[in-house]
Design an enzyme around this catalytic site. Structure first.
Site, short mmCIF file in Angstrom:
data_model
loop_
_atom_site.label_atom_id
_atom_site.label_comp_id
_atom_site.label_asym_id
_atom_site.label_seq_id
_atom_site.Cartn_x
_atom_site.Cartn_y
_atom_site.Cartn_z
N ASP A 38 0.87 -1.11 0.06
CA ASP A 38 -0.08 -0.09 0.01
C ASP A 38 0.99 1.18 0.22
O ASP A 38 1.99 1.19 0.49
CB ASP A 38 -0.79 0.03 1.33
CG ASP A 38 -2.10 0.86 0.90
OD1 ASP A 38 -3.13 0.40 0.65
OD2 ASP A 38 -2.06 2.05 1.18
N ASN A 91 -4.78 -3.79 -7.31
CA ASN A 91 -6.29 -3.24 -6.92
C ASN A 91 -6.15 -1.70 -6.63
O ASN A 91 -7.45 -1.14 -6.63
CB ASN A 91 -6.66 -3.98 -5.74
CG ASN A 91 -7.47 -3.39 -4.60
OD1 ASN A 91 -8.65 -3.22 -5.07
ND2 ASN A 91 -6.92 -2.72 -3.45
N TYR A 157 -12.02 8.88 -14.06
CA TYR A 157 -12.09 7.28 -13.20
C TYR A 157 -12.68 6.57 -14.45
O TYR A 157 -12.14 5.39 -14.63
CB TYR A 157 -13.04 7.58 -12.12
CG TYR A 157 -13.23 6.30 -11.43
CD1 TYR A 157 -12.27 5.86 -10.46
CD2 TYR A 157 -14.21 5.36 -11.64
CE1 TYR A 157 -12.46 4.67 -9.53
CE2 TYR A 157 -14.42 4.27 -10.82
CZ TYR A 157 -13.47 3.90 -9.94
OH TYR A 157 -13.53 2.52 -9.18
N LYS A 161 -11.03 3.26 -15.94
CA LYS A 161 -11.36 1.82 -15.82
C LYS A 161 -11.63 1.23 -17.41
O LYS A 161 -11.54 -0.17 -17.53
CB LYS A 161 -12.59 1.90 -14.82
CG LYS A 161 -12.17 2.33 -13.36
CD LYS A 161 -10.94 1.28 -12.59
CE LYS A 161 -11.13 1.76 -11.40
NZ LYS A 161 -10.02 0.96 -10.63
N ILE A 190 -19.11 -0.53 -3.61
CA ILE A 190 -18.95 -1.31 -2.62
C ILE A 190 -18.61 -0.43 -1.35
O ILE A 190 -17.94 0.68 -1.42
CB ILE A 190 -17.60 -2.21 -2.80
CG1 ILE A 190 -17.87 -2.91 -4.46
CG2 ILE A 190 -17.15 -2.94 -1.97
CD1 ILE A 190 -18.83 -3.94 -4.26
N THR A 192 -16.67 0.89 1.27
CA THR A 192 -15.38 0.88 1.35
C THR A 192 -15.02 2.57 1.85
O THR A 192 -15.83 3.26 1.69
CB THR A 192 -14.34 0.62 0.30
OG1 THR A 192 -14.50 1.72 -0.57
CG2 THR A 192 -14.77 -0.68 -0.18
P1 NAP Z 1 -10.13 2.23 -0.51
O1 NAP Z 1 -10.62 1.79 0.51
O2 NAP Z 1 -9.69 3.59 -0.79
O3 NAP Z 1 -8.78 1.53 -0.93
C1 NAP Z 1 -7.67 1.78 -1.90
C2 NAP Z 1 -6.42 1.56 -1.33
O4 NAP Z 1 -5.56 1.81 -2.27
C3 NAP Z 1 -6.17 2.70 -0.15
O5 NAP Z 1 -5.43 1.87 0.83
C4 NAP Z 1 -5.37 3.60 -1.21
O6 NAP Z 1 -4.52 4.23 0.07
C5 NAP Z 1 -4.51 2.80 -1.76
N1 NAP Z 1 -3.95 3.75 -2.78
C6 NAP Z 1 -4.42 4.80 -3.19
N2 NAP Z 1 -3.26 5.32 -4.37
C7 NAP Z 1 -2.61 4.44 -4.29
C8 NAP Z 1 -1.20 4.40 -5.08
N3 NAP Z 1 -0.80 5.41 -5.82
N4 NAP Z 1 -0.54 3.28 -4.78
C9 NAP Z 1 -0.81 2.04 -3.93
N5 NAP Z 1 -1.91 2.10 -3.34
C10 NAP Z 1 -2.81 3.22 -3.21
O7 NAP Z 1 -10.81 1.89 -1.76
P2 NAP Z 1 -11.56 0.31 -2.49
O8 NAP Z 1 -13.04 0.96 -2.64
O9 NAP Z 1 -11.17 -0.75 -1.83
O10 NAP Z 1 -11.02 0.55 -3.92
C11 NAP Z 1 -9.98 -0.46 -4.57
C12 NAP Z 1 -10.06 -0.58 -5.73
O11 NAP Z 1 -11.66 -1.09 -5.95
C13 NAP Z 1 -9.94 0.72 -6.63
O12 NAP Z 1 -9.33 0.36 -7.68
C14 NAP Z 1 -11.23 1.17 -6.94
O13 NAP Z 1 -11.53 1.69 -8.28
C15 NAP Z 1 -12.10 -0.19 -7.43
N6 NAP Z 1 -13.57 0.09 -7.08
C16 NAP Z 1 -14.10 0.41 -5.85
C17 NAP Z 1 -15.50 0.74 -5.81
C18 NAP Z 1 -16.11 1.04 -4.71
O14 NAP Z 1 -17.43 1.38 -4.75
N7 NAP Z 1 -15.52 1.21 -3.51
C19 NAP Z 1 -16.15 0.19 -6.82
C20 NAP Z 1 -15.50 -0.41 -8.15
C21 NAP Z 1 -14.19 -0.39 -8.24
P3 NAP Z 1 -5.04 5.76 0.51
O15 NAP Z 1 -6.14 5.42 1.53
O16 NAP Z 1 -4.03 6.65 0.69
O17 NAP Z 1 -5.72 6.32 -0.80
#
Ligand code: NAP
Length: 254
Positions: A38, A91, A157, A161, A190, A192
């Site tokens: 991370d 991810n 975004y 994607k 989701i 999060t």
């Molecule tokens: P999250 O809880 O914010 O987790 C994402 C993690 O990635 C965080 O720990 C974040 O750190 C880290 N990150 C951010 N920028 C980074 C970088 N440059 N290098 C390495 N790590 C980095 O979000 P999540 O919802 O689990 O998202 C995970 C993935 O799922 C993403 O690709 C997102 O686009 C995708 N997604 C999410 C949803 C949704 O509704 N949640 C839906 C579709 C797809 P920080 O906390 O510092 O940012």
């Protein structure tokens, strides 16, 4: 009883939070040794500690996926800690600011692309040769429903994607002869920290309106995406490659 990923090594980027954390924990529960990475060390180390507390094996590597040197070092950390790399979940991602297409700053647009698209490509570039040398592997990229459909205010975004699904398909074709499968998960909304930070989860009106866009009328849980990732990385999905797997409660079906 043997577990699905006994003897295997899995890598998860953005493993400190949300979907990445749930997937790292799920890989460990299924018997894998896990390289958690991370950009924020505290978060990633907390996932690593949770795995070890439950009797699993994990190591942490700090990595900003938009930096090639970080990504190379992360893959090397998987090899130096565990000797191989069988599964990778690319991810890490960011939402970026919500703005109309013509009102988004160039800096914000470029940053979203740098993390969500270039970051995933840098990961593939580092992971594929290791898997090829080993004789195979499985990679899953975390895309989104916004890899297939649009959403007002999310130009960068959605572009990132959509691009990620193209990248997934090309890598899948190129590396199929080398016994490496490359797929994507496409989650709906989701629950999060990403949604909390975007002001979505905490506002009941906004949340309700967005939940209603899913046929199942709710947001998904990180564990529901993790289950799909593990399946795609497992031998049960041995004839599945180049596939964008919707985990979206029927959002795109409508
Ligand atoms: P999250 O809880 O914010 O987790 C994402 C993690 O990635 C965080 O720990 C974040 O750190 C880290 N990150 C951010 N920028 C980074 C970088 N440059 N290098 C390495 N790590 C980095 O979000 P999540 O919802 O689990 O998202 C995970 C993935 O799922 C993403 O690709 C997102 O686009 C995708 N997604 C999410 C949803 C949704 O509704 N949640 C839906 C579709 C797809 P920080 O906390 O510092 O940012």
């Amino acid at each position: 009883m043997p577990s699905r990923f006994d003897g295997k090594v899995a890598l998860v980027t953005g493993g400190g939070s949300g979907i990445g954390r749930a997937t790292a924990l799920a890989f460990a529960q299924a018997g894998a040794r896990v390289l958690v990475s991370d950009v924020i060390a505290d978060l990633g180390e907390s996932t690593t500690r949770a795995i070890v507390r439950e009797g699993g094996k994990a190591a942490f590597a700090a990595c900003d996926v938009s930096k090639s040197t970080d990504v190379e070092a992360m893959v090397q950390a998987a090899l130096s800690n565990f000797g191989r790399l069988d599964a990778a979940f690319n991810n890490a991602g960011i939402a970026g600011p919500r703005a109309l297409t013509a009102e988004l700053s160039e800096e914000a647009f470029q940053r979203v692309l740098a993390v969500n698209l270039t970051g995933a490509w840098l990961c593939l570039r580092a992971e594929l040769p290791v898997m090829e040398k080993q004789g195979g592997g499985a990679i899953v990229n975390n895309a989104s429903i916004l890899g297939s459909v649009g959403f007002a205010g999310a130009a960068a975004y959605a572009a990132s994607k959509h691009g990620l699904l193209g990248l997934t398909r090309v890598a899948a074709i190129e590396y199929a002869p080398k016994n490496i499968r490359v797929n994507a998960v496409c989650p709906g909304f989701i629950d999060t920290p990403m949604l909390t930070q975007a002001g979505i989860s905490l506002d009941p009106k906004v949340r309700g309106a967005l939940e209603a866009l899913h046929a199942q009328k709710r947001f998904g849980r990180p564990e529901e995406v993790a289950a799909a990732v593990l399946w795609l990385c497992s031998d049960e999905a041995s004839f599945v490659t180049g596939h964008p797997l919707l985990v979206d409660g029927g959002y795109v079906a409508q």
